[in-house]
Design an enzyme around this catalytic site. Structure first.
Site, PDB file in Angstrom:
ATOM      1  N   GLY A 150       0.173   6.035  10.552  1.00  0.00           N
ATOM      2  CA  GLY A 150      -0.321   4.786   9.971  1.00  0.00           C
ATOM      3  C   GLY A 150       0.780   3.976   9.326  1.00  0.00           C
ATOM      4  O   GLY A 150       0.815   2.741   9.442  1.00  0.00           O
ATOM      5  N   ASP A 151       1.702   4.659   8.656  1.00  0.00           N
ATOM      6  CA  ASP A 151       2.825   3.968   8.028  1.00  0.00           C
ATOM      7  C   ASP A 151       3.707   3.303   9.088  1.00  0.00           C
ATOM      8  O   ASP A 151       4.201   2.188   8.903  1.00  0.00           O
ATOM      9  CB  ASP A 151       3.660   4.955   7.207  1.00  0.00           C
ATOM     10  CG  ASP A 151       2.818   5.749   6.237  1.00  0.00           C
ATOM     11  OD1 ASP A 151       1.832   5.199   5.713  1.00  0.00           O
ATOM     12  OD2 ASP A 151       3.136   6.935   6.013  1.00  0.00           O
TER      13      ASP A 151
END
Length: 319
Positions: free
Chosen positions: A263-264
């Site tokens: 996600g990052d």
């Protein structure tokens, strides 16, 4: 320049298992890595690997190992000094990519340290194009910290991305539209938290070719003031919704190895594409390519541009 804030940084220790996790049993690990982490630090690392100017802001003691690790990687940073060392998080990854995370709470910040951290972000943002506010909040930090920061950053004209969960995410949304960011990146669980949808149904429908439920959930947040909502749906890809339209991205084929940092990495990809002048579909394509590349890598490794497979990301214009 891109600024990232990691209010609750960590050293991420990842242990890779050769077999599925067996609770209550003794198991050997095939490998262990330790990386500087926390969501904002991960975003900064991915952006740095792409050659874009980035600076990570975080609370940490002057001699903390996380700072030595960032220096070794060449990632620029600014800190607020605290007495207690950053937390150590443990991640277990299984052969099929299943990831189990055990996260410590982190050191408690005083009111003075909280204000110093906020003021440092605002100061560093003066000449930035984006500020990325990512991750959980440590003990002592009020749940509306991100909402307050978005308001303080608004007069600077800088774009703001927020990727968080649980109480800080709810507090942010409760303060819309004043605290609405330029990018909000919820996953399916967080979309469900905010809109009353069912996370598993969102992912399953998108995988079956119908991302309309995820689009509707994201659009409800755009209608409350967010410029762009990128809802990530795991192996089902992601949707991007703005006032101008909606798009779904199907990810390229990968062998999943670890979801740590996926996600990052997608946030990093979105911001990098925006800095490169990409329109919404291009921003989504790059974001999904980054997230998929991260999921295909072992432990907490993060992708570099040469790891991306943008050609096989399929973008569908949903109008």
């Amino acid at each position: 320049m891109i600024i990232t804030l990691t209010a609750n940084p960590s050293l991420d220790r990842t242990a890779s298992l050769d077999a599925p996790l067996a609770r209550g049993q003794v198991q050997r690990v095939s490998g262990v890595t330790v990386e500087p982490g926390g969501k904002g630090v991960n975003v900064a690392r991915a952006i740095h690997y792409a050659g874009q100017s980035v600076r990570a802001v975080l609370p940490a003691p002057d001699e903390d190992p996380i700072l030595a690790a960032l220096r070794q990687l060449g990632v620029d940073y600014r800190t607020v000094a605290v007495a207690e060392g950053v937390r150590m998080n443990l991640t277990l990854t299984e052969p099929d990519g299943t990831t189990t995370k055990l996260n410590e709470p982190g050191p408690r910040l005083s009111d003075a340290q909280i204000e110093e951290l906020a003021a440092l972000v605002v100061s560093e943002a003066a000449d930035a194009e984006w500020v990325v506010l990512s991750g959980s909040l440590p003990p002592g930090v009020p749940a509306d910290f991100y909402a307050t920061l978005v308001r303080r950053l608004r007069p600077l004209g800088v774009k703001v991305a927020v990727d968080t969960s649980d109480d800080p995410l709810q507090a942010l949304v409760d303060n819309f539209p004043d605290a609405a960011p330029d990018l909000l990146k919820p996953n399916s669980d967080e979309l469900a938290q905010l809109t009353g949808a069912n996370a598993e149904e969102l992912e399953a429908a998108a995988k079956a070719g119908d991302p309309s439920a995820a689009v509707a959930a994201s659009r409800s947040l755009v209608e409350r003031g967010v410029t762009a909502v990128m809802g990530t749906l795991g192996a089902s890809g992601a949707v991007l919704v703005t006032a101008e339209g909606a798009w779904h991205a199907s990810p390229p084929p990968i062998v999943p190895r670890s979801t740590v940092g996926a996600g990052d990495s997608s946030v990093a990809g979105y911001v990098l594409a925006d800095c490169g002048g990409e329109a919404a579909p291009g921003r989504l394509r790059t974001a999904v390519a980054y997230g998929s590349a991260a999921a295909s890598m072992a432990g907490s490794a993060l992708p570099r541009p040469e790891h991306l497979n943008t050609a096989e990301v399929v973008i569908t214009d949903l109008g």
